[in-house]
Design a protein around this motif. Structure first.
Motif, PDB file in Angstrom:
ATOM      1  N   ALA A 386       0.865  -1.181   0.000  1.00  0.00           N
ATOM      2  CA  ALA A 386       0.000   0.000   0.000  1.00  0.00           C
ATOM      3  C   ALA A 386       0.900   1.229   0.000  1.00  0.00           C
ATOM      4  O   ALA A 386       2.110   1.124   0.169  1.00  0.00           O
ATOM      5  CB  ALA A 386      -0.925  -0.010   1.215  1.00  0.00           C
ATOM      6  N   ARG A 387       0.291   2.396  -0.172  1.00  0.00           N
ATOM      7  CA  ARG A 387       1.018   3.676  -0.192  1.00  0.00           C
ATOM      8  C   ARG A 387       2.197   3.629  -1.184  1.00  0.00           C
ATOM      9  O   ARG A 387       3.333   3.942  -0.861  1.00  0.00           O
ATOM     10  CB  ARG A 387       1.501   4.036   1.210  1.00  0.00           C
ATOM     11  CG  ARG A 387       0.361   4.280   2.178  1.00  0.00           C
ATOM     12  CD  ARG A 387       0.865   4.766   3.518  1.00  0.00           C
ATOM     13  NE  ARG A 387      -0.208   5.027   4.451  1.00  0.00           N
ATOM     14  CZ  ARG A 387      -0.885   6.179   4.579  1.00  0.00           C
ATOM     15  NH1 ARG A 387      -0.580   7.194   3.780  1.00  0.00           N
ATOM     16  NH2 ARG A 387      -1.843   6.320   5.469  1.00  0.00           N
ATOM     17  N   GLN A 418       8.584  -4.481   6.671  1.00  0.00           N
ATOM     18  CA  GLN A 418       8.807  -3.711   5.450  1.00  0.00           C
ATOM     19  C   GLN A 418       7.899  -2.475   5.413  1.00  0.00           C
ATOM     20  O   GLN A 418       7.244  -2.194   4.413  1.00  0.00           O
ATOM     21  CB  GLN A 418       8.556  -4.578   4.220  1.00  0.00           C
ATOM     22  CG  GLN A 418       9.425  -5.823   4.143  1.00  0.00           C
ATOM     23  CD  GLN A 418       9.232  -6.573   2.851  1.00  0.00           C
ATOM     24  OE1 GLN A 418      10.098  -6.581   1.973  1.00  0.00           O
ATOM     25  NE2 GLN A 418       8.081  -7.210   2.710  1.00  0.00           N
ATOM     26  N   GLU A 419       7.891  -1.735   6.515  1.00  0.00           N
ATOM     27  CA  GLU A 419       7.042  -0.549   6.592  1.00  0.00           C
ATOM     28  C   GLU A 419       7.533   0.567   5.672  1.00  0.00           C
ATOM     29  O   GLU A 419       6.745   1.379   5.194  1.00  0.00           O
ATOM     30  CB  GLU A 419       6.992  -0.056   8.035  1.00  0.00           C
ATOM     31  CG  GLU A 419       6.192  -0.939   8.965  1.00  0.00           C
ATOM     32  CD  GLU A 419       4.692  -0.791   8.734  1.00  0.00           C
ATOM     33  OE1 GLU A 419       4.253   0.316   8.406  1.00  0.00           O
ATOM     34  OE2 GLU A 419       3.982  -1.809   8.885  1.00  0.00           O
ATOM     35  N   ALA A 420       8.843   0.630   5.457  1.00  0.00           N
ATOM     36  CA  ALA A 420       9.423   1.644   4.562  1.00  0.00           C
ATOM     37  C   ALA A 420      10.328   0.931   3.574  1.00  0.00           C
ATOM     38  O   ALA A 420      11.555   0.965   3.676  1.00  0.00           O
ATOM     39  CB  ALA A 420      10.182   2.699   5.342  1.00  0.00           C
ATOM     40  N   MET A 421       9.717   0.277   2.615  1.00  0.00           N
ATOM     41  CA  MET A 421      10.451  -0.535   1.641  1.00  0.00           C
ATOM     42  C   MET A 421      10.824   0.312   0.425  1.00  0.00           C
ATOM     43  O   MET A 421      10.063   1.171  -0.013  1.00  0.00           O
ATOM     44  CB  MET A 421       9.597  -1.723   1.193  1.00  0.00           C
ATOM     45  CG  MET A 421      10.293  -2.649   0.205  1.00  0.00           C
ATOM     46  SD  MET A 421       9.227  -3.984  -0.379  1.00  0.00           S
ATOM     47  CE  MET A 421       8.164  -3.113  -1.511  1.00  0.00           C
ATOM     48  N   VAL A 446       4.787   3.096   9.288  1.00  0.00           N
ATOM     49  CA  VAL A 446       5.096   4.223   8.398  1.00  0.00           C
ATOM     50  C   VAL A 446       3.888   4.496   7.517  1.00  0.00           C
ATOM     51  O   VAL A 446       3.314   3.580   6.921  1.00  0.00           O
ATOM     52  CB  VAL A 446       6.343   3.924   7.530  1.00  0.00           C
ATOM     53  CG1 VAL A 446       6.563   5.035   6.515  1.00  0.00           C
ATOM     54  CG2 VAL A 446       7.571   3.765   8.408  1.00  0.00           C
ATOM     55  N   TRP A 447       3.526   5.790   7.410  1.00  0.00           N
ATOM     56  CA  TRP A 447       2.386   6.175   6.596  1.00  0.00           C
ATOM     57  C   TRP A 447       2.843   6.871   5.310  1.00  0.00           C
ATOM     58  O   TRP A 447       3.452   6.251   4.452  1.00  0.00           O
ATOM     59  CB  TRP A 447       1.440   7.053   7.427  1.00  0.00           C
ATOM     60  CG  TRP A 447       0.761   6.297   8.534  1.00  0.00           C
ATOM     61  CD1 TRP A 447       0.632   4.941   8.640  1.00  0.00           C
ATOM     62  CD2 TRP A 447       0.132   6.839   9.695  1.00  0.00           C
ATOM     63  NE1 TRP A 447      -0.036   4.599   9.793  1.00  0.00           N
ATOM     64  CE2 TRP A 447      -0.367   5.743  10.457  1.00  0.00           C
ATOM     65  CE3 TRP A 447      -0.082   8.125  10.177  1.00  0.00           C
ATOM     66  CZ2 TRP A 447      -1.051   5.918  11.659  1.00  0.00           C
ATOM     67  CZ3 TRP A 447      -0.769   8.310  11.363  1.00  0.00           C
ATOM     68  CH2 TRP A 447      -1.251   7.224  12.099  1.00  0.00           C
ATOM     69  N   ALA A 448       2.562   8.147   5.162  1.00  0.00           N
ATOM     70  CA  ALA A 448       2.880   8.842   3.911  1.00  0.00           C
ATOM     71  C   ALA A 448       4.377   8.840   3.641  1.00  0.00           C
ATOM     72  O   ALA A 448       5.195   8.807   4.563  1.00  0.00           O
ATOM     73  CB  ALA A 448       2.361  10.279   3.972  1.00  0.00           C
ATOM     74  N   TYR A 463       9.535  10.135   4.925  1.00  0.00           N
ATOM     75  CA  TYR A 463       8.312   9.431   5.324  1.00  0.00           C
ATOM     76  C   TYR A 463       7.843   9.884   6.703  1.00  0.00           C
ATOM     77  O   TYR A 463       8.583  10.507   7.473  1.00  0.00           O
ATOM     78  CB  TYR A 463       8.540   7.918   5.317  1.00  0.00           C
ATOM     79  CG  TYR A 463       9.661   7.431   6.200  1.00  0.00           C
ATOM     80  CD1 TYR A 463       9.435   7.102   7.537  1.00  0.00           C
ATOM     81  CD2 TYR A 463      10.949   7.298   5.707  1.00  0.00           C
ATOM     82  CE1 TYR A 463      10.459   6.649   8.355  1.00  0.00           C
ATOM     83  CE2 TYR A 463      11.983   6.846   6.511  1.00  0.00           C
ATOM     84  CZ  TYR A 463      11.732   6.528   7.825  1.00  0.00           C
ATOM     85  OH  TYR A 463      12.751   6.090   8.627  1.00  0.00           O
ATOM     86  N   GLN A 464       6.581   9.547   7.000  1.00  0.00           N
ATOM     87  CA  GLN A 464       5.971   9.802   8.306  1.00  0.00           C
ATOM     88  C   GLN A 464       6.111   8.555   9.166  1.00  0.00           C
ATOM     89  O   GLN A 464       5.531   7.509   8.873  1.00  0.00           O
ATOM     90  CB  GLN A 464       4.495  10.151   8.139  1.00  0.00           C
ATOM     91  CG  GLN A 464       3.697  10.193   9.436  1.00  0.00           C
ATOM     92  CD  GLN A 464       3.884  11.479  10.200  1.00  0.00           C
ATOM     93  OE1 GLN A 464       3.494  12.530   9.734  1.00  0.00           O
ATOM     94  NE2 GLN A 464       4.465  11.386  11.384  1.00  0.00           N
ATOM     95  N   ASP A 465       6.913   8.663  10.232  1.00  0.00           N
ATOM     96  CA  ASP A 465       7.024   7.586  11.204  1.00  0.00           C
ATOM     97  C   ASP A 465       5.841   7.723  12.159  1.00  0.00           C
ATOM     98  O   ASP A 465       5.828   8.581  13.047  1.00  0.00           O
ATOM     99  CB  ASP A 465       8.355   7.700  11.963  1.00  0.00           C
ATOM    100  CG  ASP A 465       8.545   6.573  12.964  1.00  0.00           C
ATOM    101  OD1 ASP A 465       7.566   5.858  13.254  1.00  0.00           O
ATOM    102  OD2 ASP A 465       9.674   6.412  13.477  1.00  0.00           O
ATOM    103  N   ALA A 466       4.825   6.884  11.969  1.00  0.00           N
ATOM    104  CA  ALA A 466       3.604   6.990  12.776  1.00  0.00           C
ATOM    105  C   ALA A 466       3.808   6.477  14.188  1.00  0.00           C
ATOM    106  O   ALA A 466       3.066   6.853  15.094  1.00  0.00           O
ATOM    107  CB  ALA A 466       2.472   6.221  12.099  1.00  0.00           C
ATOM    108  N   SER A 467       4.808   5.633  14.396  1.00  0.00           N
ATOM    109  CA  SER A 467       5.061   5.101  15.733  1.00  0.00           C
ATOM    110  C   SER A 467       5.549   6.197  16.673  1.00  0.00           C
ATOM    111  O   SER A 467       5.168   6.250  17.844  1.00  0.00           O
ATOM    112  CB  SER A 467       6.096   3.972  15.670  1.00  0.00           C
ATOM    113  OG  SER A 467       5.662   2.945  14.811  1.00  0.00           O
ATOM    114  N   LYS A 468       6.392   7.101  16.158  1.00  0.00           N
ATOM    115  CA  LYS A 468       6.969   8.159  16.979  1.00  0.00           C
ATOM    116  C   LYS A 468       6.441   9.548  16.615  1.00  0.00           C
ATOM    117  O   LYS A 468       6.837  10.534  17.220  1.00  0.00           O
ATOM    118  CB  LYS A 468       8.494   8.153  16.837  1.00  0.00           C
ATOM    119  CG  LYS A 468       9.141   6.863  17.300  1.00  0.00           C
ATOM    120  CD  LYS A 468      10.660   6.913  17.115  1.00  0.00           C
ATOM    121  CE  LYS A 468      11.311   5.630  17.584  1.00  0.00           C
ATOM    122  NZ  LYS A 468      12.787   5.649  17.384  1.00  0.00           N
TER     123      LYS A 468
END
Length: 586
Positions: A386-387, A418-421, A446-448, A463-468
């Motif tokens: 996705a994204r 693989q959040e930021a692949m 990771v989002w956008a 990228y946007q690290d949604a965890s932090k």
């Protein structure tokens, strides 16, 4: 020395200039760093350093604190005026003394009877005149130097204000000029200093007329040097897909064609994306026809293929082609010369009770009247994705970014997040080829995200690290031979907080000055962030944030349009806008 004023500075003539410079250099730093300072008047007493003192009778006021720029200028001005007065008075005094000495020697000559005595006295007269000329020259230099310095100081303080005392308006900064301190519009803005604004071409403009559409899911692409295409979902027409094409002028203005729908009557277009080909002037649009479980659709058009004069921006459409189903995610599209396009998308296998999700792509040709020929599908990962985003890194090479499900390796039972692949791909003949060894930057959610080419074989990934709740950036290097990628700078935080969008633009770069351009939503403004890439140290540095819009937007997309300019399209309160502006690293 006879003839000097009681309150004058006593300076030997042959050391006049040296003493003057030493006094000024010693006095100014001491004044600026003083903890006890005097606001001097014409009769003030100020120590100017050891061995150099200006004598006077009293001081008006004394206050504690560092000297301001205005006080330093005032001190230098009055000190120079005193030196000038001293030098002028000394010139007259010395001239009178030498004239008296000359007259005394001439009287002695007239009374002398011995030839040798007369000769000696005549030599004394000549020496006296020579000494007068040398001394007068020194004092003349002091007067001239003082005049020049006073003139300059008067010009720089003509306004009576310094930058410490001057408050400038928005988009303006204070500068010390020959007219004194004044407000100057920041680079990229115009005005009189107190009220600065972007040039008309660089201000937001309506993409369409008022109330012409209710836009969402906007996307823009540039092609063929100065052409652009903008697509969006028109909520006022039951979510139909709309497109506008245009030409960007050298001045930054945009000539737009009338809006037209690329979907069939009653059909919808969610998250449309557009690309254009260079030279052949063709565009392709990919979208899904439902918010959930939509069909993937692809349609192309040729610009000005009718040959009719004045219809250079008219679109000749081909037939819509379907290439996947059960789609719920935004796709990514790229073009290749002369007339090929690629679509990256999330796909699902059919024919099983539990549908397998994976990353897939389709390659297609665009014909002269917009007809599409599908050349094949090419799976790039077995993980759900996705994204999706992509950036060209060479004529036929590209890198894709995605959020993917964990990968399982038979040799390693621990799943790889693989959040930021990132994965390298390339068009080879009629095939799309992908490197099976992706780079994974972040284990957290990771989002956008966005990608940009910042130097030859060097790619930035933001990228946007949604965890932090942080915005991060990493830099990857692509081996020119094997095309394997490696991280050359680990992810680092460049902004705290959440942004609904994070994207990057691949701007034209020079090998001596590579930089990144990231755009995201700040706390109050839409921000474009520029960072320099130090290739020697392999390090991102000197980041600067530039607010390009003083409000939040619901949808945004940007593209470089040449000559260091950027075209941003965005939606605010369902109304589509565009603006063209230039950005550069200071």
């Amino acid at each position: 020395m006879p003839g000097l004023l009681n309150n004058a500075v006593h300076i030997r003539p042959n050391l006049a200039l040296g003493s003057l410079l030493a006094a000024l250099l010693a006095a100014a730093p001491q004044l600026s760093g003083a903890t006890l300072k005097a606001k001097i008047s014409s009769d003030a007493h100020l120590a100017a350093g050891e061995g150099h003192e200006v004598f006077a009778r009293s001081a008006d006021t004394v206050q504690v604190g560092d000297a301001t720029v205005a006080e330093n200028v005032e001190f230098l001005t009055k000190t120079l005026a005193r030196f000038q007065s001293f030098a002028s008075s000394a010139q007259l005094s010395i001239q009178m003394r030498h004239r008296k000495e000359e007259q005394r020697l001439k009287d002695s000559i007239s009374q002398a009877s011995d030839a040798n005595v007369k000769k000696a006295l005549e030599q004394s007269v000549a020496s006296n005149n020579q000494a007068l000329e040398e001394t007068q020259g020194i004092y003349s230099n002091i007067v001239s130097f003082s005049n020049d310095m006073l003139s300059m100081l008067k010009k720089t303080s003509k306004s009576g204000l310094t930058c410490d005392q001057l408050s400038c308006g928005k988009h303006a900064s204070c500068a010390d000029t020959f007219q004194g301190a004044s407000c100057v519009c920041d680079e990229g803005y115009i005005g009189l200093g107190q009220e600065c604004h972007a040039p008309t071409e660089f201000q937001p403009h309506l993409l369409l007329g008022e109330n012409a559409a209710q836009a969402a899911d906007i996307h823009v692409a540039a092609f063929d040097d100065n052409k652009v295409a903008v697509v969006f979902r028109d909520m006022s027409k039951d979510n139909a897909g709309a497109v506008v094409v245009g030409t960007v002028s050298e001045a930054g203005s945009l000539e737009l064609s009338p809006v037209e729908l690329f979907t069939a009557p009653g059909a919808q277009a969610f998250s449309p994306v557009v690309t254009g080909t260079d030279g052949r002037r063709r565009i392709a649009i990919a979208w899904r026809d439902g918010q959930r479980s939509g069909t993937c659709r692809l349609r192309a058009a040729a610009l000005g293929s009718s040959g009719i004069r004045g219809a250079e921006m008219a679109l000749v459409w081909g037939t819509t082609v379907d290439f996947c189903s059960n789609q719920a995610h935004k796709m990514s599209v790229q073009s290749f010369a002369p007339n090929r396009i690629m679509v990256l998308y999330s796909d699902k296998a059919t024919g099983s009770e539990t549908a397998e999700s994976f990353g897939n792509s389709v390659l297609a040709d665009i014909g002269s009247i917009g007809e599409i020929s599908l050349l094949g599908n090419f799976r790039f990962t077995d993980s759900a994705v996705a994204r999706l985003e992509a950036a060209k890194v060479s004529k036929n090479g590209f890198v894709l970014a995605a959020r993917a499900s964990p990968a399982v390796d038979d040799m390693n039972p621990t799943p790889v997040k693989q959040e930021a692949m990132a994965m390298y791909g390339e068009l080879v003949g009629d095939d799309l080829v992908f490197d099976p060894n992706p780079v994974n930057l972040e284990p957290g959610q990771v989002w956008a995200r966005g990608l940009s080419l910042i130097a030859p074989n060097t790619l930035a990934y933001a990228y946007q690290d949604a965890s932090k709740m942080e915005l991060k950036m990493a830099v990857l290097d692509i081996d020119p031979q094997t095309h394997r990628m490696k991280v050359v700078e680990d992810p680092s935080t460049f902004q705290k907080g959440f942004s609904p969008y994070v994207s990057m633009l691949s701007m034209p770069y020079s090998e001596s000055d590579p930089y990144t351009l990231t755009y995201y939503q700040g706390e109050k403004n839409a921000i474009a962030s520029i960072c320099a890439w130090n290739s020697g140290r392999q390090h991102i540095e000197k980041c600067e944030d530039f607010p390009w819009l003083s409000q939040k937007v619901s949808s945004v997309s940007g593209t470089p349009v040449g000559e260091g300019r950027v075209m941003m399209t965005f939606v605010e309160s369902d109304v589509p806008y565009y603006m063209v502006f230039g950005l550069s690293k200071k």
